[in-house]
Design an enzyme around this catalytic site. Structure first.
Site, PDB file in Angstrom:
ATOM      1  N   SER A 141      44.061  53.420  36.095  1.00  0.00           N
ATOM      2  CA  SER A 141      44.091  52.116  36.755  1.00  0.00           C
ATOM      3  C   SER A 141      45.437  51.472  36.458  1.00  0.00           C
ATOM      4  O   SER A 141      45.783  51.253  35.302  1.00  0.00           O
ATOM      5  CB  SER A 141      42.949  51.252  36.203  1.00  0.00           C
ATOM      6  N   LYS A 167      44.176  54.307  40.860  1.00  0.00           N
ATOM      7  CA  LYS A 167      43.662  53.001  41.318  1.00  0.00           C
ATOM      8  C   LYS A 167      44.768  51.985  41.148  1.00  0.00           C
ATOM      9  O   LYS A 167      45.433  51.962  40.105  1.00  0.00           O
ATOM     10  CB  LYS A 167      42.439  52.629  40.481  1.00  0.00           C
ATOM     11  N   LYS A 169      45.784  47.831  41.360  1.00  0.00           N
ATOM     12  CA  LYS A 169      45.267  46.466  41.447  1.00  0.00           C
ATOM     13  C   LYS A 169      45.910  45.790  42.640  1.00  0.00           C
ATOM     14  O   LYS A 169      47.111  45.979  42.911  1.00  0.00           O
ATOM     15  CB  LYS A 169      45.605  45.700  40.166  1.00  0.00           C
ATOM     16  N   ASP A 194      41.588  47.727  43.590  1.00  0.00           N
ATOM     17  CA  ASP A 194      40.665  46.830  42.877  1.00  0.00           C
ATOM     18  C   ASP A 194      41.215  45.415  42.927  1.00  0.00           C
ATOM     19  O   ASP A 194      42.330  45.159  42.455  1.00  0.00           O
ATOM     20  CB  ASP A 194      40.516  47.300  41.423  1.00  0.00           C
ATOM     21  N   GLU A 219      37.367  48.279  45.492  1.00  0.00           N
ATOM     22  CA  GLU A 219      36.575  47.753  44.378  1.00  0.00           C
ATOM     23  C   GLU A 219      36.593  46.227  44.316  1.00  0.00           C
ATOM     24  O   GLU A 219      37.657  45.607  44.337  1.00  0.00           O
ATOM     25  CB  GLU A 219      37.126  48.356  43.071  1.00  0.00           C
ATOM     26  N   ASP A 244      31.937  46.244  40.883  1.00  0.00           N
ATOM     27  CA  ASP A 244      32.180  46.228  39.427  1.00  0.00           C
ATOM     28  C   ASP A 244      31.495  44.972  38.881  1.00  0.00           C
ATOM     29  O   ASP A 244      30.289  44.994  38.550  1.00  0.00           O
ATOM     30  CB  ASP A 244      33.706  46.250  39.177  1.00  0.00           C
ATOM     31  N   LYS A 268      30.139  49.869  33.679  1.00  0.00           N
ATOM     32  CA  LYS A 268      30.822  49.567  32.413  1.00  0.00           C
ATOM     33  C   LYS A 268      29.747  49.166  31.418  1.00  0.00           C
ATOM     34  O   LYS A 268      29.031  48.187  31.644  1.00  0.00           O
ATOM     35  CB  LYS A 268      31.791  48.391  32.581  1.00  0.00           C
ATOM     36  N   GLY A 296      36.595  50.943  32.946  1.00  0.00           N
ATOM     37  CA  GLY A 296      37.208  50.727  31.639  1.00  0.00           C
ATOM     38  C   GLY A 296      37.539  49.265  31.425  1.00  0.00           C
ATOM     39  O   GLY A 296      37.672  48.496  32.380  1.00  0.00           O
TER      40      GLY A 296
HETATM   41  O1  OSB Z   1      38.367  45.618  36.893  1.00  0.00           O
HETATM   42  O2  OSB Z   1      38.250  47.607  36.242  1.00  0.00           O
HETATM   43  C1  OSB Z   1      38.628  46.456  36.053  1.00  0.00           C
HETATM   44  C2  OSB Z   1      40.745  46.266  32.863  1.00  0.00           C
HETATM   45  C3  OSB Z   1      40.311  45.076  32.334  1.00  0.00           C
HETATM   46  C4  OSB Z   1      39.393  44.325  33.041  1.00  0.00           C
HETATM   47  C5  OSB Z   1      38.885  44.786  34.261  1.00  0.00           C
HETATM   48  C6  OSB Z   1      39.302  46.004  34.778  1.00  0.00           C
HETATM   49  C7  OSB Z   1      40.273  46.742  34.085  1.00  0.00           C
HETATM   50  C8  OSB Z   1      40.842  47.997  34.568  1.00  0.00           C
HETATM   51  C9  OSB Z   1      41.422  48.948  33.533  1.00  0.00           C
HETATM   52  O3  OSB Z   1      40.918  48.288  35.737  1.00  0.00           O
HETATM   53  C10 OSB Z   1      40.602  50.169  33.338  1.00  0.00           C
HETATM   54  C11 OSB Z   1      41.004  50.906  32.073  1.00  0.00           C
HETATM   55  O4  OSB Z   1      41.896  51.753  32.142  1.00  0.00           O
HETATM   56  O5  OSB Z   1      40.429  50.622  30.996  1.00  0.00           O
HETATM   57 MG    MG Z   2      37.250  46.589  38.426  1.00  0.00          MG
END
Ligand code: OSB
Ligand code: MG
Length: 377
Positions: A141, A167, A169, A194, A219, A244, A268, A296
């Site tokens: 991500s 992925k 953001k 995302d 996402e 999520d 999660k 994550g």
């Molecule tokens: O939305 O998935 C998410 C990190 C912190 C809070 C929300 C998210 C994320 C990530 C990172 O996308 C995922 C990772 O590599 O831990």
């Molecule tokens: Mg997310």
């Protein structure tokens, strides 16, 4: 679970830590420069179970933060269990069910109890929960970057390392042009976006433009409480919507699937209140033909151990947001950092529980405070 160990918890320790990220992580809700969490140590029968809260420095992803969760543990959770607590994670969840919300605070203890239970049974956690493979298929991500060239060069190096899925953001005003640029360079990679809930109803038409880029899924475009908007968008798209933040318990998973609010679920364990609820969501999704993956929260090597174990469940059919320790930290708090192989797989540890050892010497340097709570007579 069958044949649970009969031990009772003697002591719970919280160790509040912070450690620097290798680089800041930016999402639609802001930038974070350092990992904030607390470690949980639960002790019974001469064994220790470990976990951490998924909540970070600020209440941005949700209303929880590391400090808020530490307060909730000390003031509401500990008083609910201090008379005595068996190691059974389900019993623990029953005792704290009167506390509304704070899933990450509850999960921090529940997960430590799973690690402990698996250790007392001398089993790796992934086996105890019914994992069907010995590795997690993983992606990466990537946060919002200062410009598109930086984004493209990060993607190039992560693909080089073997990550199976990228992925990125996105946020309001920083979306189509990013996807466009990545797709121009990489027409065939598994790609997702995302938004962490940044869009509102007036953005629906705009979001339908993402349909032309062969994304694996989109996402959490809308805020967590708005399943209705997700269902409207899903009905307008070929691309799958992935939830999520919206799915914080198994009832919501069931209802979101019934409403057509999404066709993929990111699981999660922190967000949903632990391993038990993660398995419930996994199973409901599987029964309804909805694919899942493990999300994550930029965890340390401790939290990562649980994510890897969960990612071995049968209905985890998409690559998970579980990256190597070095993607997040120059130095992790576990003695053996998590790595991936050149096929983008992270292998489970064969030791019992999550199979990680804590680097106590380094942890000491990262510690802000430490508290111990005696449990039972
Ligand atoms: O939305 O998935 C998410 C990190 C912190 C809070 C929300 C998210 C994320 C990530 C990172 O996308 C995922 C990772 O590599 O831990
Ligand atoms: Mg997310």
């Amino acid at each position: 679970m069958t044949n649970l160990p009969g031990e009772e918890i003697d002591k719970i320790t919280l160790i509040r830590i912070k450690l620097p990220y290798r680089e800041y992580f930016e999402t639609s809700f802001g930038r974070e420069y350092e990992k904030h969490t607390y470690l949980v140590i639960v002790e019974a029968g001469g064994e220790e179970g470990y976990a951490e809260t998924a909540a970070g420095q600020y209440p941005r992803y949700s209303y929880e933060s590391a400090d808020i969760d530490a307060f909730v543990v000390e003031n509401y959770i500990i008083p609910s269990i201090e008379d005595g607590l068996p190691t059974d994670p389900t019993k623990f969840m029953e005792k704290v069910s009167w506390i509304k919300g704070f899933n990450m605070a509850k999960a921090s203890i529940e997960m430590a109890l799973w690690d402990l239970t698996a250790k007392l049974l001398s089993k790796p956690l992934y086996k105890l929960i019914g994992g069907v493979r010995e590795y997690a298929n993983v992606g990466v991500s990537i946060g919002l970057q200062k410009d598109i060239d930086t984004l493209l060069s990060k993607i190039a190096s992560y693909l080089e390392e073997g990550y199976q899925r990228i992925k990125i953001k996105i946020s309001k005003g920083r979306d189509i042009e990013l996807v466009e640029a990545v797709r121009r360079e990489y027409p065939d990679i598994l790609l997702t976006v995302d938004a962490n809930g940044d869009y509102r109803s007036e953005d629906i038409e705009h979001l339908t433009k993402l349909d032309g880029y062969n994304l694996l899924y989109i996402e959490q475009p809308f805020p967590y409480w708005d399943l209705y908007l997700h269902s409207r968008l899903q009905s307008m798209l070929e691309t799958k919507v992935c939830l999520d933040e919206s799915v914080y318990n198994s009832d919501l998973a069931k209802e979101a699937i019934e409403m057509g609010a999404g066709k993929v679920i990111n699981i999660k364990p922190g967000r949903v209140g632990g391993i038990g609820e993660s398995i419930a969501i996994h199973n409901i999704s599987m029964e309804n033909g909805v694919g899942t993956w493990i999300g994550g929260m930029l965890e340390t090597g401790v939290g990562r151990g649980f994510n890897v174990a969960l990612a071995t469940l049968p209905n985890i059919i998409y690559p998970s947001d579980i990256s190597a320790s070095k993607r997040y930290f120059n130095r992790d708090i576990v003695t053996e950092p998590w790595e991936i192989d050149d096929k983008g797989r992270m292998w489970v540890r064969k030791d019992s529980g999550i199979g990680v050892e804590i680097d106590w010497e380094y942890l000491e340097k990262l510690t802000l405070w430490r508290k111990e709570y005696k449990i039972g007579g």
